[in-house]
Design a protein around this motif. Structure first.
Motif, mmCIF file in Angstrom:
data_model
loop_
_atom_site.group_PDB
_atom_site.id
_atom_site.type_symbol
_atom_site.label_atom_id
_atom_site.label_comp_id
_atom_site.label_asym_id
_atom_site.label_seq_id
_atom_site.Cartn_x
_atom_site.Cartn_y
_atom_site.Cartn_z
ATOM 1 N N LEU A 77 6.005 3.169 3.769
ATOM 2 C CA LEU A 77 6.592 3.778 2.571
ATOM 3 C C LEU A 77 6.586 5.289 2.734
ATOM 4 O O LEU A 77 5.518 5.889 2.902
ATOM 5 C CB LEU A 77 5.796 3.382 1.326
ATOM 6 C CG LEU A 77 6.415 3.803 -0.028
ATOM 7 C CD1 LEU A 77 7.710 3.039 -0.275
ATOM 8 C CD2 LEU A 77 5.440 3.560 -1.177
ATOM 9 N N GLU A 98 6.677 9.405 2.099
ATOM 10 C CA GLU A 98 5.992 10.225 1.091
ATOM 11 C C GLU A 98 6.875 10.511 -0.114
ATOM 12 O O GLU A 98 6.391 10.631 -1.241
ATOM 13 C CB GLU A 98 5.538 11.555 1.714
ATOM 14 C CG GLU A 98 4.283 11.465 2.561
ATOM 15 C CD GLU A 98 4.559 10.920 3.949
ATOM 16 O OE1 GLU A 98 5.743 10.681 4.266
ATOM 17 O OE2 GLU A 98 3.595 10.726 4.713
ATOM 18 N N LEU A 140 5.055 7.363 -6.816
ATOM 19 C CA LEU A 140 4.421 6.102 -7.200
ATOM 20 C C LEU A 140 2.951 6.313 -7.552
ATOM 21 O O LEU A 140 2.462 5.820 -8.590
ATOM 22 C CB LEU A 140 4.547 5.099 -6.046
ATOM 23 C CG LEU A 140 4.012 3.685 -6.302
ATOM 24 C CD1 LEU A 140 4.852 2.987 -7.363
ATOM 25 C CD2 LEU A 140 4.011 2.876 -5.006
ATOM 26 N N LEU A 141 2.236 7.056 -6.717
ATOM 27 C CA LEU A 141 0.817 7.309 -6.969
ATOM 28 C C LEU A 141 0.621 8.082 -8.270
ATOM 29 O O LEU A 141 -0.235 7.728 -9.097
ATOM 30 C CB LEU A 141 0.223 8.092 -5.798
ATOM 31 C CG LEU A 141 -1.231 8.553 -5.969
ATOM 32 C CD1 LEU A 141 -2.170 7.358 -6.075
ATOM 33 C CD2 LEU A 141 -1.638 9.468 -4.822
ATOM 34 N N TRP A 164 6.220 7.482 -2.056
ATOM 35 C CA TRP A 164 4.810 7.182 -2.273
ATOM 36 C C TRP A 164 4.170 8.143 -3.271
ATOM 37 O O TRP A 164 3.423 7.726 -4.169
ATOM 38 C CB TRP A 164 4.073 7.227 -0.929
ATOM 39 C CG TRP A 164 2.594 7.474 -1.023
ATOM 40 C CD1 TRP A 164 1.899 8.517 -0.498
ATOM 41 C CD2 TRP A 164 1.620 6.660 -1.691
ATOM 42 N NE1 TRP A 164 0.566 8.416 -0.789
ATOM 43 C CE2 TRP A 164 0.371 7.275 -1.520
ATOM 44 C CE3 TRP A 164 1.699 5.479 -2.412
ATOM 45 C CZ2 TRP A 164 -0.789 6.750 -2.047
ATOM 46 C CZ3 TRP A 164 0.536 4.955 -2.942
ATOM 47 C CH2 TRP A 164 -0.690 5.578 -2.758
ATOM 48 N N GLN A 176 -1.643 3.914 0.309
ATOM 49 C CA GLN A 176 -0.225 4.040 0.646
ATOM 50 C C GLN A 176 0.235 2.837 1.454
ATOM 51 O O GLN A 176 -0.300 2.555 2.524
ATOM 52 C CB GLN A 176 0.023 5.321 1.444
ATOM 53 C CG GLN A 176 1.493 5.536 1.791
ATOM 54 C CD GLN A 176 1.742 6.882 2.439
ATOM 55 O OE1 GLN A 176 0.815 7.680 2.597
ATOM 56 N NE2 GLN A 176 2.985 7.149 2.824
ATOM 57 N N PRO A 177 1.234 2.094 0.967
ATOM 58 C CA PRO A 177 1.745 0.945 1.728
ATOM 59 C C PRO A 177 2.331 1.392 3.062
ATOM 60 O O PRO A 177 2.939 2.453 3.157
ATOM 61 C CB PRO A 177 2.829 0.369 0.800
ATOM 62 C CG PRO A 177 2.498 0.892 -0.559
ATOM 63 C CD PRO A 177 1.888 2.235 -0.339
#
Length: 747
Positions: free
Chosen positions: A105, A107, A113-114, A110, A101-102
């Protein structure tokens, strides 16, 4: 009959099979990947909503791809699609991407994105199956209308959803599930190749095929009015959003698991099967009954003071099903000709993604409570077909008398709503509240000739059924909403306490009296397992014990700290920590001002700490009434043991209305060679203290023996319940441990 037409009919089972397999795989992989994500993302309802948002976005992308592919000849379409299927196969077997996780960023961004990186390629290419195969099928001479194949697609999706919690999750490990899914993907590629082979002689795209006419009477190539496209969007968006808002309610107060996640989604998909089936009279039947269901079940949409029972949850699911069938049936009636097939599905998919975007992303940022749910119910009432029972607006009806009757009925409904608000919140007045609700439903049915009046009665019913309290709570600023849940802070002047609720579950309480502000209440009272264990720590493990607590809540446990001890709290939600730092709850400030607080998922954060960091570790993490599953697996227990000293004490809070977690802990304790004691506490004072169950575990039998020292009658008992096998990150199912009597409300 021409040979070509005969060949087309012979190919129909192949296309049906291809669509069924693709849709089955598509919706089997959804809960599978969400289950894989639990150890990293936890079990908050918004995790599933974020997953659904990703799926809808990928579905939209797949449908757009299928639509754009229609510009090419069928031969080129087949080459491109098969090439993309083979490229996507390079990402198999399905698994969660190893992506960090950047920093900074949130949740809400994130998690999508994941999941997008993890499942994107295969989901994108498989999602194009339904519209693409229908287009290929309809391109055959004499193939006829392809719409029934969409019903087959949703039937396959529904079967995939049911197969996961009932078969795949209980019987197969995640690794085996992933391999089985990969084998199914190989079968799908083979079926697509065979389907393409049957259309090898087709020379053009569907738009140049027969001039069959859509239900609107226009040919497939005629432009579609913007108003019709707008209706397609709305009729797709509302059921999609309502499906997610219903999911939030169920997963918040029952359990964050695929079995619960798939129920609203399965009903949503089943509505497509019914709405898009050829010559299906069920749509008309459901649509006629839908206003009754919406008026009754929808009246509870603004209730926020109790989760009810399985019957209330069932009513919410029934409402979702009726709304989805009614709106999707209307959507089907507005379908264009086959030449506009992929455009129609593209707009439908955009509407579904729009509903998901509103519920999963916009609503948590805009609203302090789940206001999206009643708003979507009211939107459904504005869009659903209404067939008036009384002909108030007929040619033989006096308009003036009709308006007077309408005014009287609305006034009566307003009176009923006012009375209902007086009785709905009193458990002893259930029968009176039910009678008032029935009269309100009747009032709504009487005014169906005026849609605005029908919606107004529904809104009155919502306000009367507990919505007035919900509105007041928001107006008073008692609520805070984050990605991880909805929190309600409320002061009770009669009891002189301040409470914190997550969803509809009490998570802590503090006395407003300065003299009693250090007292631990609710689940943490003096006779609770955690209070008994922490009082015994200096005697068992020494005066300078290192204590870790997973789940801050109100900070109630902070005042169990004793001189010489060093405390660390783990909390996943910054909003919860803010309650203590801003002074709404003062346990942390008063009792452990030097305590360290670590923000983030506790399991991941504990794994980053040096071994033997704690002598005592208390696991008290809840998402509303549910302990996230990933905190109770073998791998989680291994993380806790690593973080504990060799003689360390692990204390688990497993109180739960709907799931009996004791057998799971017993099996995991046996698997990890741990000794276990149980404390089931029924406090005498139930106004300030709450019944609770705590489990104490240690690799050192002497540590547990020390818990009972100094007690005349030991409050601890051996943990005898044991599941046949432990839960693991790879394989866990809660079906055997559901308390069905609690769900149904029986004693």
């Amino acid at each position: 009959m021409s040979p070509a037409a005969g060949g087309t009919r012979a190919a129909r089972p192949l296309f049906v099979a291809t669509i069924l397999v693709g849709s089955f795989l598509l919706f089997l992989v959804q809960p599978m990947v969400a289950r894989m994500a639990l150890p990293r993302l936890g079990g908050a309802p918004n995790v599933w909503n974020s997953a659904m948002l990703v799926y809808q976005a990928l579905l939209l992308a797949g449908y757009a791809y299928a639509h754009l592919l229609g510009r090419f000849s069928l031969r080129r379409q087949a080459v491109i699609h098969l090439a993309l299927l083979l490229l996507a196969a390079l990402t198999l077997p399905v698994g969660l991407a190893t992506l960090a996780q950047p920093a900074g960023l949130p949740e809400a961004l994130w998690v999508p994105l994941l999941l997008g990186f993890s499942i994107g390629p295969v989901f994108f290419v498989v999602s194009a199956q339904a519209p693409l195969m229908q287009r290929w099928y309809a391109a055959g001479d004499g193939a006829g209308q392809p719409w029934a194949l969409y019903a087959a697609s949703n039937l396959g999706s529904f079967a995939g959803l049911l197969a996961y919690p009932l078969l795949a999750e209980p019987l197969l490990s995640l690794r085996a599930q992933s391999l089985a899914w990969s084998a199914g993907f190989g079968l799908l590629v083979l079926l697509v190749a065979c389907a393409a082979f049957t259309r090898r002689a087709a020379k053009s795209t569907l738009t140049a095929s027969s001039g069959e006419r859509g239900s609107d009477g226009g040919s497939g190539s005629e432009p579609i009015p913007a108003r019709t496209v707008g209706l397609w969007l709305l009729l797709s968006a509302v059921p999609s959003g309502l499906m997610l808002s219903t999911t939030t309610h169920l997963t918040t107060d029952i359990f964050a698991m695929p079995l619960i996640w798939v129920i609203p989604l399965g009903l949503y998909l089943l509505s497509f099967v019914i709405a898009f089936a050829d010559g299906c009279g069920a749509v008309s039947m459901v649509s006629r009954g839908a206003p009754v269901v919406v008026l009754y079940a929808g009246s509870f949409a603004m209730l926020s003071t109790g989760s009810g029972t399985l019957w209330m949850a069932g009513a919410a699911c029934l409402m979702l099903f009726c709304v989805a069938v009614s709106l999707h049936g209307r959507l089907y009636d507005l379908r264009p000709g086959p030449g506009q097939l992929t455009r129609f599905y593209l707009v439908m998919s955009a509407g579904g993604a729009l509903g998901g975007l509103f519920t999963a992303l916009a609503a948590p940022l805009v609203f302090d409570w789940a206001w999206e749910h009643p708003l979507l119910v009211l939107s459904a009432a504005l869009l659903m077909p209404l067939e008036p029972l009384l002909r108030w607006r007929g040619e033989d009806t006096d308009p003036g008398m009709a308006r007077i009757a309408l005014g009287l009925i609305l006034a009566f409904a307003g009176f009923l709503s006012w009375q209902l608000s007086e009785y709905a919140m009193r458990p002893e007045s259930n029968l009176t509240a039910l009678a008032l609700t029935i009269f309100l439903v009747g009032s709504g049915l009487m005014v169906m000739a005026w849609r605005a009046a029908f919606v107004a009665v529904l809104a009155m019913a919502m306000v009367g059924q507990g919505g007035a309290w919900t509105i007041q709570a928001s107006a008073r600023g008692e609520r805070t909403r984050s990605y991880f849940g909805i929190y309600t802070l409320r002061d009770d002047p009669d009891e002189q306490v301040r409470t914190l609720a997550h969803g509809t579950t009490l998570h802590g309480m503090q006395s407003l009296s300065r003299a009693r502000s250090r007292e631990a209440l609710t689940y943490y009272g003096p006779t609770s397992g955690v209070a008994l264990a922490l009082r015994a720590v200096p005697r068992i493990l020494g005066q300078r014990a290192q204590v870790g607590v997973v789940g801050l809540g109100t900070g109630s446990l902070a005042c169990q700290a004793q001189p010489g001890q060093r405390w660390t709290f783990f909390e996943i939600d910054p909003v919860v920590l803010a309650f203590s730092r801003q002074g709404q709850f003062t346990f942390l400030r008063q009792c452990t001002p030097e305590a360290r607080v670590i923000l983030g998922d506790a399991r991941l954060k504990l794994a980053d700490l040096p071994p033997a960091s704690f002598d005592v570790l208390v696991i008290d993490a809840f998402s509303s009434d549910a302990i996230p599953m990933h905190l109770l697996t073998r791998e989680a227990l291994q993380v806790y043991r690593r973080a504990l000293s060799p003689r360390g004490l692990l204390v688990l809070h497993i109180s739960n209305r709907y799931i009996d977690l004791a057998p799971v802990i017993g099996a995991n304790a046996r698997d990890g060679a741990l000794h276990a004691l149980s404390r089931l506490d029924y406090p005498g004072d139930t106004t300030r203290y709450t019944p609770s169950r705590w489990i104490a575990l240690s690799a050192d039998r002497g540590v547990l023996a020390g818990l009972a020292q100094g007690e005349a009658d030991s409050p601890w008992s051996p943990l005898k319940e044991q599941a046949p096998r432990p839960w693991t990150d790879d394989h866990a199912s809660i079906l055997p441990y559901v308390r069905w009597d609690r769900l149904t409300g029986t004693p």
